[in-house]
Motif scaffolding. Structure first.
Motif, PDB file in Angstrom:
ATOM      1  N   GLU A  64       7.199   6.655  -2.192  1.00 29.17           N
ATOM      2  CA  GLU A  64       7.173   5.916  -3.451  1.00 29.17           C
ATOM      3  C   GLU A  64       6.205   6.563  -4.443  1.00 29.17           C
ATOM      4  N   TYR A  65       5.110   7.105  -3.916  1.00 29.14           N
ATOM      5  CA  TYR A  65       4.140   7.802  -4.751  1.00 29.14           C
ATOM      6  C   TYR A  65       4.799   8.961  -5.499  1.00 29.14           C
ATOM      7  N   THR A  66       5.592   9.751  -4.778  1.00 29.79           N
ATOM      8  CA  THR A  66       6.221  10.908  -5.407  1.00 29.79           C
ATOM      9  C   THR A  66       7.332  10.503  -6.368  1.00 29.79           C
ATOM     10  N   GLN A  67       7.836   9.269  -6.235  1.00 28.89           N
ATOM     11  CA  GLN A  67       8.894   8.783  -7.116  1.00 28.89           C
ATOM     12  C   GLN A  67       8.361   7.970  -8.284  1.00 28.89           C
ATOM     13  N   GLY A  68       7.038   7.849  -8.360  1.00 36.77           N
ATOM     14  CA  GLY A  68       6.447   7.131  -9.483  1.00 36.77           C
ATOM     15  C   GLY A  68       6.353   5.631  -9.305  1.00 36.77           C
ATOM     16  N   LEU A  69       6.646   5.120  -8.095  1.00 38.94           N
ATOM     17  CA  LEU A  69       6.527   3.680  -7.819  1.00 38.94           C
ATOM     18  C   LEU A  69       5.099   3.397  -7.347  1.00 38.94           C
ATOM     19  N   LEU A  70       4.167   3.499  -8.260  1.00 40.62           N
ATOM     20  CA  LEU A  70       2.759   3.555  -7.885  1.00 40.62           C
ATOM     21  C   LEU A  70       2.205   2.235  -7.360  1.00 40.62           C
ATOM     22  N   GLU A  71       2.826   1.120  -7.743  1.00 36.17           N
ATOM     23  CA  GLU A  71       2.320  -0.162  -7.249  1.00 36.17           C
ATOM     24  C   GLU A  71       2.534  -0.318  -5.749  1.00 36.17           C
ATOM     25  N   GLY A  80      -8.449   1.133   8.842  1.00 28.53           N
ATOM     26  CA  GLY A  80      -8.518   0.062   9.825  1.00 28.53           C
ATOM     27  C   GLY A  80      -9.569   0.341  10.877  1.00 28.53           C
ATOM     28  N   VAL A  81     -10.231  -0.715  11.331  1.00 26.23           N
ATOM     29  CA  VAL A  81     -11.263  -0.603  12.364  1.00 26.23           C
ATOM     30  C   VAL A  81     -10.796  -1.362  13.601  1.00 26.23           C
ATOM     31  N   ALA A  82     -10.792  -0.665  14.733  1.00 31.74           N
ATOM     32  CA  ALA A  82     -10.429  -1.286  16.002  1.00 31.74           C
ATOM     33  C   ALA A  82     -11.595  -1.195  16.967  1.00 31.74           C
ATOM     34  N   VAL A  83     -11.774  -2.232  17.755  1.00 28.95           N
ATOM     35  CA  VAL A  83     -12.761  -2.243  18.835  1.00 28.95           C
ATOM     36  C   VAL A  83     -12.011  -2.533  20.118  1.00 28.95           C
ATOM     37  N   GLY A  84     -12.103  -1.609  21.060  1.00 22.55           N
ATOM     38  CA  GLY A  84     -11.270  -1.729  22.249  1.00 22.55           C
ATOM     39  C   GLY A  84      -9.815  -1.580  21.837  1.00 22.55           C
ATOM     40  N   ASP A  85      -8.999  -2.557  22.201  1.00 22.89           N
ATOM     41  CA  ASP A  85      -7.583  -2.521  21.848  1.00 22.89           C
ATOM     42  C   ASP A  85      -7.274  -3.175  20.511  1.00 22.89           C
ATOM     43  N   ARG A  86      -8.196  -3.949  19.976  1.00 22.30           N
ATOM     44  CA  ARG A  86      -7.880  -4.881  18.892  1.00 22.30           C
ATOM     45  C   ARG A  86      -8.226  -4.342  17.516  1.00 22.30           C
ATOM     46  N   ALA A  87      -7.363  -4.648  16.552  1.00 27.53           N
ATOM     47  CA  ALA A  87      -7.694  -4.423  15.145  1.00 27.53           C
ATOM     48  C   ALA A  87      -8.620  -5.551  14.711  1.00 27.53           C
ATOM     49  N   VAL A  88      -9.820  -5.218  14.263  1.00 27.43           N
ATOM     50  CA  VAL A  88     -10.803  -6.256  13.926  1.00 27.43           C
ATOM     51  C   VAL A  88     -11.211  -6.252  12.462  1.00 27.43           C
ATOM     52  N   GLY A  89     -10.968  -5.170  11.759  1.00 28.79           N
ATOM     53  CA  GLY A  89     -11.339  -5.122  10.353  1.00 28.79           C
ATOM     54  C   GLY A  89     -10.461  -4.148   9.608  1.00 28.79           C
ATOM     55  N   GLY A  90     -10.276  -4.382   8.334  1.00 29.96           N
ATOM     56  CA  GLY A  90      -9.430  -3.480   7.570  1.00 29.96           C
ATOM     57  C   GLY A  90      -9.688  -3.525   6.087  1.00 29.96           C
ATOM     58  N   VAL A  91      -9.414  -2.402   5.455  1.00 30.53           N
ATOM     59  CA  VAL A  91      -9.478  -2.265   4.004  1.00 30.53           C
ATOM     60  C   VAL A  91      -8.101  -1.815   3.515  1.00 30.53           C
ATOM     61  N   ILE A  92      -7.587  -2.500   2.503  1.00 29.38           N
ATOM     62  CA  ILE A  92      -6.366  -2.090   1.825  1.00 29.38           C
ATOM     63  C   ILE A  92      -6.745  -1.845   0.370  1.00 29.38           C
ATOM     64  N   HIS A  93      -6.733  -0.583  -0.033  1.00 25.62           N
ATOM     65  CA  HIS A  93      -7.044  -0.267  -1.422  1.00 25.62           C
ATOM     66  C   HIS A  93      -5.757   0.050  -2.159  1.00 25.62           C
ATOM     67  N   GLN A  94      -5.551  -0.585  -3.296  1.00 30.95           N
ATOM     68  CA  GLN A  94      -4.369  -0.370  -4.130  1.00 30.95           C
ATOM     69  C   GLN A  94      -4.836   0.350  -5.398  1.00 30.95           C
ATOM     70  N   PRO A  95      -4.803   1.689  -5.398  1.00 33.78           N
ATOM     71  CA  PRO A  95      -5.425   2.445  -6.486  1.00 33.78           C
ATOM     72  C   PRO A  95      -4.769   2.274  -7.840  1.00 33.78           C
ATOM     73  N   TYR A  96      -3.476   1.904  -7.848  1.00 36.61           N
ATOM     74  CA  TYR A  96      -2.770   1.822  -9.126  1.00 36.61           C
ATOM     75  C   TYR A  96      -2.481   0.387  -9.553  1.00 36.61           C
ATOM     76  N   TYR A  97      -3.186  -0.565  -8.979  1.00 37.33           N
ATOM     77  CA  TYR A  97      -3.036  -1.961  -9.398  1.00 37.33           C
ATOM     78  C   TYR A  97      -3.352  -2.069 -10.891  1.00 37.33           C
ATOM     79  N   ASN A  98      -2.463  -2.704 -11.623  1.00 37.57           N
ATOM     80  CA  ASN A  98      -2.588  -2.885 -13.080  1.00 37.57           C
ATOM     81  C   ASN A  98      -2.203  -1.641 -13.877  1.00 37.57           C
ATOM     82  N   TYR A  99      -1.658  -0.617 -13.229  1.00 39.04           N
ATOM     83  CA  TYR A  99      -1.377   0.612 -13.975  1.00 39.04           C
ATOM     84  C   TYR A  99      -0.300   0.401 -15.031  1.00 39.04           C
ATOM     85  N   LYS A 100       0.689  -0.463 -14.747  1.00 39.11           N
ATOM     86  CA  LYS A 100       1.752  -0.693 -15.721  1.00 39.11           C
ATOM     87  C   LYS A 100       1.197  -1.349 -16.974  1.00 39.11           C
ATOM     88  N   ARG A 101       0.346  -2.340 -16.785  1.00 42.41           N
ATOM     89  CA  ARG A 101      -0.242  -3.031 -17.929  1.00 42.41           C
ATOM     90  C   ARG A 101      -1.111  -2.080 -18.747  1.00 42.41           C
TER      91      ARG A 101
END
Length: 298
Positions: A109-116, A123-144
């Motif tokens: 989608e990035y290469t097609q210009g669908l930046l949203e 993601g952070v895992a301890v042992g087997d489990r996912a325990v923490g995560g960051v989702i960054h959306q770099p182009y949020y609000n780019y259309k506006r």
């Protein structure tokens, strides 16, 4: 900020560090491969410097290249650091921590210009489990911004710690009285479609990137994310799963089994992905899936 001893590996300190460096991921004006590699080099260099003993697994494989000093991020948010680390995450051994990095989720989608659709996932895992995560959306609000509208800031960062809270957004439940599913935009197959049909949705939203699809659940824009395919990887789901669970949702394969994230686990998510937002009966979705769909994901 230097990591604190004992609880450093999965404290808010670490997750805010990840959020900060995801904001500065390089290569966003380049094409697919260079964008992926540049972003991952920035992320891995920053995390390795701050947390040298953990295992870091990135989509682009290991990187041994030097990076410019201004790519290395050490900033932290003092307000976030005031939050307490959950007791079960204190005194974690370095060897039990694995960081899963997707430097550019939604690459097609990035290469097609669908930046949203594009996200950076840490993601952070301890042992087997996912325990923490960051989702960054770099182009949020780019259309506006592109259209000349008022924009406080382009881009946003969402994060979550299982048992410790979330930040960067307000979790919202999907509307009642209907069933909205989100699924792949560009990798549909007859099996993917059969799984969707069995759930009898009122609407199907096809978007790119696992991070973007889970964001639709935590913001109440869809009830479930259904992907009956083996095409997803651990770096696609670790961060989104942790954030989703922190809001009261759930993510499994289509057999109902939770994914494991230790350092020796194979990378493909061969059982597909079923994720549900808070307030949804995850087992109901599992029960509705045809046996033929499950058999295709063995």
């Amino acid at each position: 900020m230097k990591p604190r001893s004992g609880d450093w590996a999965v404290t808010i300190d670490f997750l805010q560090e990840a959020a900060s460096l995801s904001n500065s991921s390089n290569g966003k004006n380049d094409l697919q491969t260079e964008a992926d590699r540049s972003a991952q080099r920035c992320i891995l260099a920053s995390l390795s410097q701050q947390f040298p003993e953990v295992t870091i697994i990135g989509e682009e494989g290991p990187s041994f290249c030097e990076v410019p000093s201004d790519w290395v991020v050490t900033d932290s948010d003092p307000e976030v650091l005031k939050m307490a680390c959950p007791a079960y995450l204190q005194n974690i051994d370095d060897k039990d921590v694995v960081i899963w990095v997707d430097p550019l989720d939604g690459t097609s989608e990035y290469t097609q210009g669908l930046l949203e659709h594009v996200t950076v996932l840490i993601g952070v895992a301890v042992g087997d489990r996912a325990v923490g995560g960051v989702i960054h959306q770099p182009y949020y609000n780019y259309k506006r911004q592109r259209e000349g509208g008022e924009v406080e800031e382009m881009g946003r960062t969402l994060w979550g710690i299982v048992g410790g809270g979330v930040g960067g957004f307000v979790p919202t439940s999907a509307p009642e009285g209907c069933r909205i599913l989100t699924t792949t935009r560009s990798h549909s197959t007859p099996v993917v479609q059969a799984a969707l049909d069995a759930l009898q949705p009122d609407e199907v939203i096809r978007v790119g990137g696992a991070g973007h699809k889970v964001m639709m659940l935590i913001e109440g824009k869809a009830h479930a994310y259904v992907f009956a395919s083996k095409g997803c990887k651990k770096w696609d789901t670790c961060a989104p799963e942790a954030v989703l669970i922190a809001t009261g949702g759930r993510l499994t394969d289509l057999h109902g089994d939770s994914y494991k994230y230790h350092k020796d686990i194979p990378h493909p998510n061969t059982g597909g992905v079923l994720a549900t937002g808070r307030g949804q009966d995850h087992d109901w979705y599992l029960a509705k899936l045809p046996d033929a769909v499950r058999q295709a994901l063995v």
